[in-house]
Design an enzyme around this catalytic site. Structure first.
Site, short mmCIF file in Angstrom:
data_model
loop_
_atom_site.label_atom_id
_atom_site.label_comp_id
_atom_site.label_asym_id
_atom_site.label_seq_id
_atom_site.Cartn_x
_atom_site.Cartn_y
_atom_site.Cartn_z
N GLY A 7 0.84 -1.20 0.00
CA GLY A 7 0.00 0.00 0.00
C GLY A 7 0.87 1.24 0.00
O GLY A 7 0.58 2.24 0.68
N ALA A 8 1.96 1.19 -0.78
CA ALA A 8 3.02 2.19 -0.63
C ALA A 8 2.88 3.41 -1.53
O ALA A 8 3.71 4.30 -1.47
CB ALA A 8 4.37 1.52 -0.89
N ARG A 33 -1.26 1.05 -8.09
CA ARG A 33 -1.14 2.13 -9.07
C ARG A 33 0.30 2.34 -9.55
O ARG A 33 1.12 2.91 -8.84
CB ARG A 33 -1.72 3.42 -8.48
CG ARG A 33 -3.25 3.31 -8.35
CD ARG A 33 -3.82 4.49 -7.65
NE ARG A 33 -3.39 4.59 -6.26
CZ ARG A 33 -3.80 5.54 -5.42
NH1 ARG A 33 -4.63 6.46 -5.84
NH2 ARG A 33 -3.38 5.56 -4.18
N TYR A 145 -15.05 -3.59 8.67
CA TYR A 145 -13.73 -2.95 8.72
C TYR A 145 -13.08 -3.19 10.09
O TYR A 145 -11.95 -3.68 10.20
CB TYR A 145 -13.84 -1.45 8.43
CG TYR A 145 -12.52 -0.75 8.63
CD1 TYR A 145 -11.44 -1.02 7.79
CD2 TYR A 145 -12.31 0.13 9.71
CE1 TYR A 145 -10.20 -0.42 8.00
CE2 TYR A 145 -11.08 0.73 9.91
CZ TYR A 145 -10.04 0.46 9.06
OH TYR A 145 -8.80 1.04 9.27
N PRO A 175 -3.63 3.06 14.41
CA PRO A 175 -3.97 4.48 14.37
C PRO A 175 -5.47 4.74 14.46
O PRO A 175 -6.28 3.93 14.02
CB PRO A 175 -3.46 4.94 12.99
CG PRO A 175 -2.78 3.76 12.37
CD PRO A 175 -3.27 2.54 13.08
N GLY A 179 -5.25 11.86 8.86
CA GLY A 179 -5.36 12.62 7.62
C GLY A 179 -4.14 12.38 6.74
O GLY A 179 -3.30 11.54 7.06
N PHE A 183 -7.63 7.39 2.83
CA PHE A 183 -8.48 6.45 3.57
C PHE A 183 -9.97 6.85 3.53
O PHE A 183 -10.83 6.06 3.16
CB PHE A 183 -7.98 6.35 5.01
CG PHE A 183 -8.80 5.45 5.88
CD1 PHE A 183 -8.59 4.08 5.86
CD2 PHE A 183 -9.80 5.95 6.70
CE1 PHE A 183 -9.36 3.23 6.64
CE2 PHE A 183 -10.57 5.11 7.49
CZ PHE A 183 -10.35 3.76 7.46
C1 8X3 Z 1 -9.10 4.17 10.75
C2 8X3 Z 1 -9.27 4.84 12.03
O1 8X3 Z 1 -10.90 6.08 13.52
O2 8X3 Z 1 -11.49 5.90 11.17
O3 8X3 Z 1 -8.47 2.96 10.88
O4 8X3 Z 1 -11.63 3.95 12.58
S1 8X3 Z 1 -10.89 5.20 12.35
#
Ligand code: 8X3
Length: 248
Positions: A7-8, A33, A145, A175, A179, A183
């Site tokens: 995922g670099a 990509r 997720y 984490p 930002g 994501f």
């Molecule tokens: C993402 C962090 O806080 O959106 O892994 O779940 S959060």
């Protein structure tokens, strides 16, 4: 050190690649990509030994790279992963769930299984997984997720249990709101405004902050294993249980 980072091409993975190169280490980068990887490779120069423009589940491409570099990889950084959607389970798409499981769990597991024998052979290595606070704390819309990240956390701890006594370290970096990455854009299916709004009045962690933690774990003396690091910005907290008052 030679770090293999998945995922670099952007966000946390890219920040980790930059950090390792800045500290005079070498990297091999995997991401889907190709253009982005090529640009990054050019920028990083000779310390970027190779790029793999492919999916994390492309075992054929990965095995071919490992034939050349496998024995030299000191650190595997399993960063590739994604969240798709933030709907309640009953409104979520099964396809999205499958995609998250395929990348966040299956891809990570297959890659780890491919690389572990090289580390065992030299009795040296470090597997650093990028988990999430969502693997510990439930929140509405996190469903699959969060569950994939709970898997990553427990897999990391179980790996270390199997590796006890060996010089192979396993760390799970978890984490919170981060930002400087794509994501949220991915999570909101490309809705830029919605993704930007999430960070508007807050100061989230940045991809570079996570890269610092990853590098710190990797650069500690070899007898120290950081099992887990849970990181949140001050704008976020595990805020307790919620009671829904109208359940009739
Ligand atoms: C993402 C962090 O806080 O959106 O892994 O779940 S959060």
């Amino acid at each position: 050190m030679l770090a293999f980072i998945t995922g670099a091409s952007s966000g946390i993975g890219e920040a980790i690649a930059r950090k390792f190169v800045e500290q005079n280490h070498q990297v091999i980068l995997l991401a889907r990509r190709k253009e982005k990887l090529l640009t990054l490779q050019k920028e990083l120069g000779k310390q970027c030994l190779a790029i793999l423009p492919c999916d994390i589940n492309n075992t054929k491409e990965i095995s071919a790279m490992l034939k050349v570099h496998g024995k030299d990889i000191d650190i595997l950084i399993n960063n590739a992963g994604l969240a798709l959607g933030i709907s309640n389970a009953q409104e979520s798409s099964l396809k999205d769930w499958e995609t998250m499981i395929e990348t966040n769990i299956l891809g990570l597991v297959k890659l780890t299984h491919l690389i572990l024998p090289f580390m065992i052979e030299k009795n040296l290595g470090h597997i650093i997984n990028i988990g999430s606070i969502a693997g510990t704390y439930p929140y509405p819309g996190s469903n699959i997720y969060g569950a994939t990240k709970a898997f990553v956390k427990q897999f990391s701890l179980n790996l270390r249990a199997d590796l006890i006594g060996k010089n192979i370290r396993v760390s799970n970096i978890e984490p919170g709101l981060t930002g400087g990455s794509e994501f949220s854009l991915v999570r909101f299916y490309g809705d830029k405004e919605r993704a930007e709004n999430l960070y508007k009045n807050s100061q989230p962690l940045m991809a570079q902050d996570i890269a610092e933690s990853v590098y710190w774990c990797a650069s500690l003396p070899k007898h120290i294993n950081i099992n887990r690091i849970e990181i949140m910005p001050t704008t976020q907290a595990p805020a307790g249980l919620k009671v829904y008052e109208n359940n009739n």
